[in-house]
Design a protein around this motif. Structure first.
Motif, short mmCIF file in Angstrom:
data_model
loop_
_atom_site.label_atom_id
_atom_site.label_comp_id
_atom_site.label_asym_id
_atom_site.label_seq_id
_atom_site.Cartn_x
_atom_site.Cartn_y
_atom_site.Cartn_z
N UNK A 118 0.90 -1.10 0.15
CA UNK A 118 0.05 -0.07 0.11
C UNK A 118 1.09 1.19 0.01
N UNK A 119 1.74 1.23 0.85
CA UNK A 119 2.90 2.32 0.98
C UNK A 119 3.54 2.55 -0.39
N UNK A 120 3.90 1.51 -1.32
CA UNK A 120 4.71 1.58 -2.52
C UNK A 120 3.40 2.40 -3.57
N UNK A 121 2.40 1.71 -3.48
CA UNK A 121 1.40 2.40 -4.60
C UNK A 121 1.05 3.80 -4.15
N UNK A 122 0.97 4.18 -2.74
CA UNK A 122 0.74 5.34 -2.26
C UNK A 122 1.63 6.49 -2.83
N UNK A 123 2.86 6.16 -3.25
CA UNK A 123 3.96 7.13 -3.62
C UNK A 123 3.44 7.82 -4.84
N UNK A 136 18.01 16.28 -7.95
CA UNK A 136 18.92 16.07 -7.04
C UNK A 136 18.48 16.75 -5.49
N UNK A 137 17.63 17.82 -5.56
CA UNK A 137 17.35 18.41 -4.29
C UNK A 137 16.41 17.50 -3.62
N UNK A 138 15.75 16.81 -4.51
CA UNK A 138 14.56 15.96 -3.80
C UNK A 138 15.28 14.85 -3.35
N UNK A 139 16.09 14.31 -3.95
CA UNK A 139 16.85 12.88 -3.50
C UNK A 139 17.60 13.27 -2.19
N UNK A 140 18.15 14.65 -1.91
CA UNK A 140 18.82 15.08 -0.79
C UNK A 140 17.79 15.01 0.50
N UNK A 141 16.53 15.46 0.14
CA UNK A 141 15.44 15.74 1.20
C UNK A 141 15.09 14.33 1.42
N UNK A 142 15.04 13.18 0.92
CA UNK A 142 14.90 11.97 1.22
C UNK A 142 15.85 11.57 2.42
N UNK A 187 6.37 16.11 -7.04
CA UNK A 187 7.60 15.46 -7.08
C UNK A 187 8.41 15.56 -5.57
N UNK A 188 8.32 16.71 -5.03
CA UNK A 188 8.99 16.91 -3.79
C UNK A 188 8.44 15.82 -2.87
N UNK A 189 6.88 15.73 -2.88
CA UNK A 189 6.49 14.76 -1.94
C UNK A 189 6.97 13.30 -2.17
N UNK A 190 7.61 13.05 -3.13
CA UNK A 190 8.23 11.52 -3.24
C UNK A 190 9.28 11.39 -2.31
N UNK A 191 9.70 12.46 -1.87
CA UNK A 191 11.04 12.44 -0.72
C UNK A 191 10.40 11.62 0.36
N UNK A 192 9.40 12.16 1.14
CA UNK A 192 8.77 11.66 2.01
C UNK A 192 8.41 10.14 1.87
N UNK A 193 7.81 9.89 0.87
CA UNK A 193 7.36 8.72 0.49
C UNK A 193 8.45 7.59 0.36
N UNK A 194 9.57 7.95 -0.36
CA UNK A 194 10.69 7.16 -0.36
C UNK A 194 11.27 7.15 1.07
N UNK A 195 11.25 8.05 1.93
CA UNK A 195 11.84 7.82 3.32
C UNK A 195 11.37 6.70 3.95
N UNK A 196 9.88 6.51 3.82
CA UNK A 196 9.13 5.54 4.51
C UNK A 196 9.73 4.10 3.95
N UNK A 197 10.11 3.94 2.93
CA UNK A 197 10.73 2.65 2.83
C UNK A 197 12.26 2.66 2.88
N UNK A 198 12.96 3.68 2.78
CA UNK A 198 14.20 3.55 2.98
C UNK A 198 14.62 3.85 4.43
N UNK A 199 14.04 4.61 5.16
CA UNK A 199 14.23 5.11 6.33
C UNK A 199 14.63 3.61 7.41
N UNK A 200 13.45 2.80 7.48
CA UNK A 200 13.72 1.60 8.36
C UNK A 200 14.86 0.89 8.05
#
Length: 424
Positions: free
Chosen positions: A63-68, A228-234, A360-373
């Motif tokens: 669900x999280x992946x689709x929500x991205x 690149x800015x969005x990637x750093x935001x992640x 697109x900036x919102x992808x940073x928080x979504x990606x963090x939910x997968x990468x963060x843990x």
């Protein structure tokens, strides 16, 4: 001061006028509902729907992946259609998805409904943020501070209510919490009906007598600097994983602190945000000031990582003190970065394509939910050195972002012009 006068004075400080205050009310209702459900969703699927641990994990991840996709999709639509209509539609979609969860225990259907809800969650987050950006104009940073304060208060109220309901431990209690979540989305949709539609730069051009521009709006997907800015935001959003995963696991497995400290540190995080987010916003009221804040952000992340590492070097008192210091440092980083992120994500975007860029900036928080843990568990597995490296890596990323946006901002106006809101 009389409580009513104090409330009125606080209300008058909120940028965005009447519609800005209404959107804060929407945020409060929305987050109360989310607080009811977020803390019990895993328990609901386990004890009410009788899913296995593997099934619950797969459902949440899928669900999280689709929500991205919800963030860029919502932003893109907001550049083409009235944002209030899209937000109402998204809120109703979230309500339907939550109510639908009550109708079945079939795994495939639960997965589908959860995915729809996740898609709506991410879209609503971007649409609410974009609306605030448009109605608050140059005061968007101060408005963001009020928004985070109200949102955190809503989460706390919802979470406390959920905790009280869980004391019953019945299926009915779980179902009422999910129903409350769905009703919060319906309430948010009804409140949005009363919000005026803000005018965007592109809509102002389209409704004027001058011919519309023939060039296509800028695309964030072709903007290398912004990507690149969005990637750093992640990376800079990893403080979320620290509080949700890192601190509880570190306390449970690698420190001498009592296990009961973990929820107390989460409460400390919430209280600090509610108390300090608005006062701290004054340090980032311009784009230049927001960029400057990236330096103390880097210091706070480095100190947080170091404190986590030192918490493993002593007994109960030492561990508790250093873990508390780490929570304070990471919360300071969170609050300062929230101010920076809100301002820079808008300042770096063309006014005619703000929706697409913020999506697109919102992808940073979504990606963090997968990468963060994964990042925090890797730090835990490596031990104190891992936490030192964790904090240092994020600190260096903050300094990298400080340098990355410098040239772009030199070619970009430091504030957006005030926007007008249409009257009913």
């Amino acid at each position: 001061m009389h409580p009513m006068r104090r409330a009125a004075a606080w209300s008058n400080r909120i940028p965005g006028g009447r519609d800005g205050r209404r959107m804060l009310a929407i945020a409060l209702v929305d987050r109360i509902g989310s607080g009811l459900w977020a803390s019990v969703s895993v328990l609901y699927f386990t004890y009410v729907s009788h899913l296995s641990v593997a099934q619950v994990g797969t459902l949440a991840a899928s669900a999280g992946a689709i929500g991205i996709a919800g963030a860029p999709l919502g932003g893109r639509l907001a550049d083409r259609f009235p944002i209030t209509r899209i937000l109402i539609t998204v809120q109703l979609l979230r309500a339907v998805a939550s109510f639908a969860l009550l109708t079945t225990h079939e795994y495939a259907l639960l997965l589908a409904y959860s995915a729809v809800g996740s898609l709506g969650d991410r879209a609503a987050n971007i649409l609410t943020r974009l609306y605030a950006t448009r109605v608050a104009g140059p005061d968007r940073v101060r408005y963001q501070a009020f928004h985070r304060t109200v949102a955190n208060a809503g989460w706390a109220l919802g979470g406390l209510t959920a905790a009280a309901a869980l004391a019953l431990g019945t299926t009915t209690a779980y179902q009422w919490l999910l129903t409350g979540d769905a009703l919060s989305f319906l309430g948010s949709a009804l409140l949005t009906l009363r919000c005026g539609e803000p005018r965007t730069a592109s809509r102002t051009v389209a409704t004027s007598k001058a011919p519309p521009p023939t060039t296509k709006p800028a695309s964030p997907w072709r903007d290398r600097t912004y990507l690149v800015y969005v990637a750093s935001e992640t990376v800079l959003f990893l403080d979320d994983a620290v509080f949700k995963v890192g601190l509880p696991l570190w306390i449970a497995h690698a420190s001498n602190a009592p296990h009961g400290l973990a929820p107390l540190l989460l409460v400390l995080n919430n209280v600090m945000v509610v108390a300090l987010q608005v006062p701290l916003a004054r340090f980032g009221t311009t784009t230049a000031a927001a960029r400057t804040l990236l330096v103390p952000v880097s210091v706070a992340f480095a100190l947080g990582g170091a404190a986590m590492a030192l918490s493993a070097t002593g007994g109960i008192i030492t561990a508790t003190l250093f873990l508390t210091a780490a929570a304070v440092a990471f919360t300071m980083a969170e609050m300062l970065h929230a101010t920076v992120s809100w301002e820079l994500s808008v300042a770096l975007a063309p006014t005619t394509a703000q929706g697409a860029y913020l999506g697109v900036h919102g992808l940073a928080q979504s990606a963090q939910r997968s990468v963060g843990p994964l990042a925090v568990t890797a730090a835990i597995a490596t031990g104190p050195l891992g936490w030192t490296a964790f904090g240092t890596a994020i600190a260096l990323t903050s300094l990298f972002q400080h340098r990355l946006v410098r040239e772009r901002l030199a070619r970009t106006p430091l504030s957006v012009p005030p926007v007008t809101v249409s009257e009913h």
